[in-house]
Design a protein around this motif. Structure first.
Motif, PDB file in Angstrom:
ATOM      1  N   TYR A   1      -5.038   4.084  -3.648  1.00 51.18           N
ATOM      2  CA  TYR A   1      -4.172   3.396  -2.694  1.00 51.18           C
ATOM      3  C   TYR A   1      -4.879   2.874  -1.444  1.00 51.18           C
ATOM      4  CZ  TYR A   1      -0.855   6.114  -5.476  1.00 51.18           C
ATOM      5  OH  TYR A   1      -0.147   6.682  -6.505  1.00 51.18           O
ATOM      6  N   GLY A   2      -6.204   2.917  -1.405  1.00 51.18           N
ATOM      7  CA  GLY A   2      -6.862   2.622  -0.142  1.00 51.18           C
ATOM      8  C   GLY A   2      -7.514   1.274   0.037  1.00 51.18           C
ATOM      9  N   GLU A   3      -7.810   0.566  -1.051  1.00 56.03           N
ATOM     10  CA  GLU A   3      -8.709  -0.582  -0.909  1.00 56.03           C
ATOM     11  C   GLU A   3      -8.094  -1.789  -0.210  1.00 56.03           C
ATOM     12  OE1 GLU A   3     -11.924  -3.260  -3.421  1.00 56.03           O
ATOM     13  OE2 GLU A   3     -11.055  -1.459  -4.319  1.00 56.03           O
ATOM     14  N   HIS A   4      -6.831  -2.101  -0.473  1.00 55.03           N
ATOM     15  CA  HIS A   4      -6.231  -3.284   0.153  1.00 55.03           C
ATOM     16  C   HIS A   4      -6.264  -3.183   1.675  1.00 55.03           C
ATOM     17  CE1 HIS A   4      -5.128  -5.015  -3.599  1.00 55.03           C
ATOM     18  NE2 HIS A   4      -4.118  -4.198  -3.865  1.00 55.03           N
ATOM     19  N   LEU A   5      -6.031  -2.008   2.215  1.00 56.92           N
ATOM     20  CA  LEU A   5      -6.037  -1.857   3.669  1.00 56.92           C
ATOM     21  C   LEU A   5      -7.453  -1.926   4.229  1.00 56.92           C
ATOM     22  CD1 LEU A   5      -4.546  -1.418   6.275  1.00 56.92           C
ATOM     23  CD2 LEU A   5      -4.495   1.044   5.811  1.00 56.92           C
ATOM     24  N   ILE A   6      -8.421  -1.356   3.541  1.00 49.71           N
ATOM     25  CA  ILE A   6      -9.821  -1.477   3.973  1.00 49.71           C
ATOM     26  C   ILE A   6     -10.226  -2.944   4.014  1.00 49.71           C
ATOM     27  CG2 ILE A   6     -12.223  -1.020   3.324  1.00 49.71           C
ATOM     28  CD1 ILE A   6     -11.110   1.519   4.240  1.00 49.71           C
ATOM     29  N   ARG A   7      -9.877  -3.688   2.975  1.00 51.15           N
ATOM     30  CA  ARG A   7     -10.231  -5.108   2.927  1.00 51.15           C
ATOM     31  C   ARG A   7      -9.586  -5.863   4.089  1.00 51.15           C
ATOM     32  NH1 ARG A   7      -7.698  -6.560  -1.404  1.00 51.15           N
ATOM     33  NH2 ARG A   7      -9.402  -6.209  -2.891  1.00 51.15           N
ATOM     34  N   ALA A   8      -8.305  -5.589   4.338  1.00 52.12           N
ATOM     35  CA  ALA A   8      -7.603  -6.296   5.410  1.00 52.12           C
ATOM     36  C   ALA A   8      -8.223  -5.997   6.766  1.00 52.12           C
ATOM     37  CB  ALA A   8      -6.126  -5.902   5.401  1.00 52.12           C
ATOM     38  N   CYS A   9      -8.571  -4.746   7.014  1.00 47.56           N
ATOM     39  CA  CYS A   9      -9.187  -4.386   8.293  1.00 47.56           C
ATOM     40  C   CYS A   9     -10.569  -5.014   8.440  1.00 47.56           C
ATOM     41  CB  CYS A   9      -9.276  -2.871   8.431  1.00 47.56           C
ATOM     42  SG  CYS A   9      -7.674  -2.058   8.699  1.00 47.56           S
ATOM     43  N   ALA A  10     -11.353  -4.998   7.363  1.00 48.54           N
ATOM     44  CA  ALA A  10     -12.686  -5.602   7.415  1.00 48.54           C
ATOM     45  C   ALA A  10     -12.597  -7.098   7.700  1.00 48.54           C
ATOM     46  CB  ALA A  10     -13.422  -5.352   6.104  1.00 48.54           C
ATOM     47  N   GLU A  11     -11.662  -7.780   7.067  1.00 50.30           N
ATOM     48  CA  GLU A  11     -11.521  -9.225   7.255  1.00 50.30           C
ATOM     49  C   GLU A  11     -10.960  -9.579   8.627  1.00 50.30           C
ATOM     50  OE1 GLU A  11      -9.141 -10.418   3.932  1.00 50.30           O
ATOM     51  OE2 GLU A  11     -10.857 -10.428   2.531  1.00 50.30           O
ATOM     52  N   ASN A  12     -10.127  -8.696   9.171  1.00 53.07           N
ATOM     53  CA  ASN A  12      -9.440  -8.991  10.428  1.00 53.07           C
ATOM     54  C   ASN A  12     -10.177  -8.452  11.653  1.00 53.07           C
ATOM     55  OD1 ASN A  12      -6.729 -10.088  11.413  1.00 53.07           O
ATOM     56  ND2 ASN A  12      -6.810  -8.103  12.460  1.00 53.07           N
ATOM     57  N   GLY A  13     -11.188  -7.607  11.441  1.00 54.86           N
ATOM     58  CA  GLY A  13     -11.895  -7.004  12.569  1.00 54.86           C
ATOM     59  C   GLY A  13     -11.151  -5.845  13.194  1.00 54.86           C
TER      60      GLY A  13
END
Length: 383
Positions: free
Chosen positions: A85-97
């Protein structure tokens, strides 16, 4: 509206504790509670503070995760197993800073985030800080404090758990199972340097066994059941810090038992308990379900002490003691998570972005916040 902190998974066992800790300790921050179940979120808000904002979001929906990342300075995620359940949020945070902390203890998942999102997080300045729970704050920050005091490289460091009383939740066990079942995570799970930027660019020292009985400066000790993960986090910190702990450092973790016989008994008990907890069978009925954990009384009775013993290249013996007067995996972890988030808020430019560890993403400011929060962290030169 933008928030200082969004807790995603706020109605999980640790999520509730973290929400309570932040809302009572730092009432002036803007805090939002996020999760899938609006009814449970509403009940938590009513128990804490009716002015808190609720955000209904699903970990499996990339748009929901982008919404969270767009509306927070820092996100705390307690939604596990992170492998699932973790990857979508990691990706969003990485892309958004967006800054992010979790309590992940799943090495294969962390390795994937390094491979997939390190470059983007470094580009946007997103500080993605894994493992801000009992695994691996005492290990990583204890080593950080030891190195800061000694001021020179180490030949070897041995962390010894000298005192430990605490419960185990269903969520923790579910994460252990998810990591073991990760079909693509064999190297990350078992490689000593699997979380380092380039595992092949390490000294690959012998003498770093996770399951071993040894005589330590604290007496006889057996394996510490969290060592196989914690040691990887400490070695990643060392690598990201330019091997300032020592390029040829041997780092291990043990649990004090008092006698050699008890140390061997602990080794066998850990093997049996680990197999029972992570394989299917009738014994699963005895294991806590995800979302559950120890009682309030049990949490209040919890405590822990770890001691890092380090031998420097010049032959000096340094020791760092890390002590907490709360259940390490629950009230202690809520403090670890909450203070990690506050460090990211109050020191927004402390380090560059990337997939980080507590020591490399939070560093000295975090160490001071932990002390102010009641953890006793002290270092001395013995010889």
């Amino acid at each position: 509206m933008n928030f200082d902190v969004i807790i995603f998974g706020a109605t999980s066992f640790v999520g509730k504790l973290t929400a309570r800790y932040l809302s009572t300790t730092y009432p002036d921050i803007s805090l939002a509670l996020a999760g899938r179940n609006e009814e449970k979120l509403s009940a938590l808000r009513d128990a804490l503070n009716r002015d808190l904002t609720l955000v209904v979001a699903d970990a499996g929906d990339p748009a929901d995760m982008t919404f969270l990342a767009d509306h927070a300075k820092v996100i705390i995620s307690t939604v596990g197993p992170y492998t699932l359940y973790g990857e979508h949020l990691i990706r969003a945070c990485a892309e958004n800073g967006t800054a992010y902390v979790n309590l992940c203890g799943e090495a294969p998942f962390i390795r994937r985030t390094i491979d997939r999102y390190q470059a983007k997080a470094a580009e946007t300045g997103a500080r993605i800080v894994h493992s801000c729970g009992f695994d691996s704050v005492p290990s990583d920050m204890g080593m950080f404090a030891l190195a800061r005091a000694a001021g020179e490289e180490f030949q070897r460091v041995q962390m010894v758990v000298t005192d430990l009383k605490g419960g185990l939740s269903g969520g923790t066990i579910a994460s252990m199972k998810a990591a073991l079942e990760d079909q693509n995570g064999e190297d990350a799970l078992h490689g000593k340097y699997s979380l380092c930027p380039d595992p092949h660019d390490e000294a690959n020292m012998d003498g770093q066994k996770d399951m071993a009985v040894e005589r330590t400066p604290e007496g006889w000790a057996g394996p510490f059941f969290m060592a196989s993960f914690n040691t990887r986090i400490v070695r990643r910190s060392n690598s990201l810090l330019g091997h300032t702990y020592g390029y040829r450092l041997r780092y291990t973790e043990r649990q004090k038992t008092g006698s050699k016989l008890a140390a061997y008994a602990l080794t066998g008990a850990i093997g049996v308990a680990f197999k029972a907890a992570t394989t299917n069978g009738p014994w699963q009925r005895l294991i806590p379900a995800p979302g559950t954990g120890p009682s309030e009384k049990a949490q209040e009775a919890g405590h822990f002490t770890t001691v890092h013993h380090g031998l420097t290249v010049s032959g000096k013996h340094w020791a760092t003691t890390f002590h907490g007067n709360q259940d390490p995996g629950y009230k202690g972890t809520a403090k670890f998570l909450g203070e990690a988030a506050m460090t990211l808020i109050t020191h927004p430019d402390h380090t560059a972005g990337g997939i980080l560890t507590p020591a490399t993403g939070l560093g000295e400011p975090y160490l001071e916040r932990l002390r102010a929060a009641g953890f006793e962290i002290s270092t001395r030169c013995i010889i």
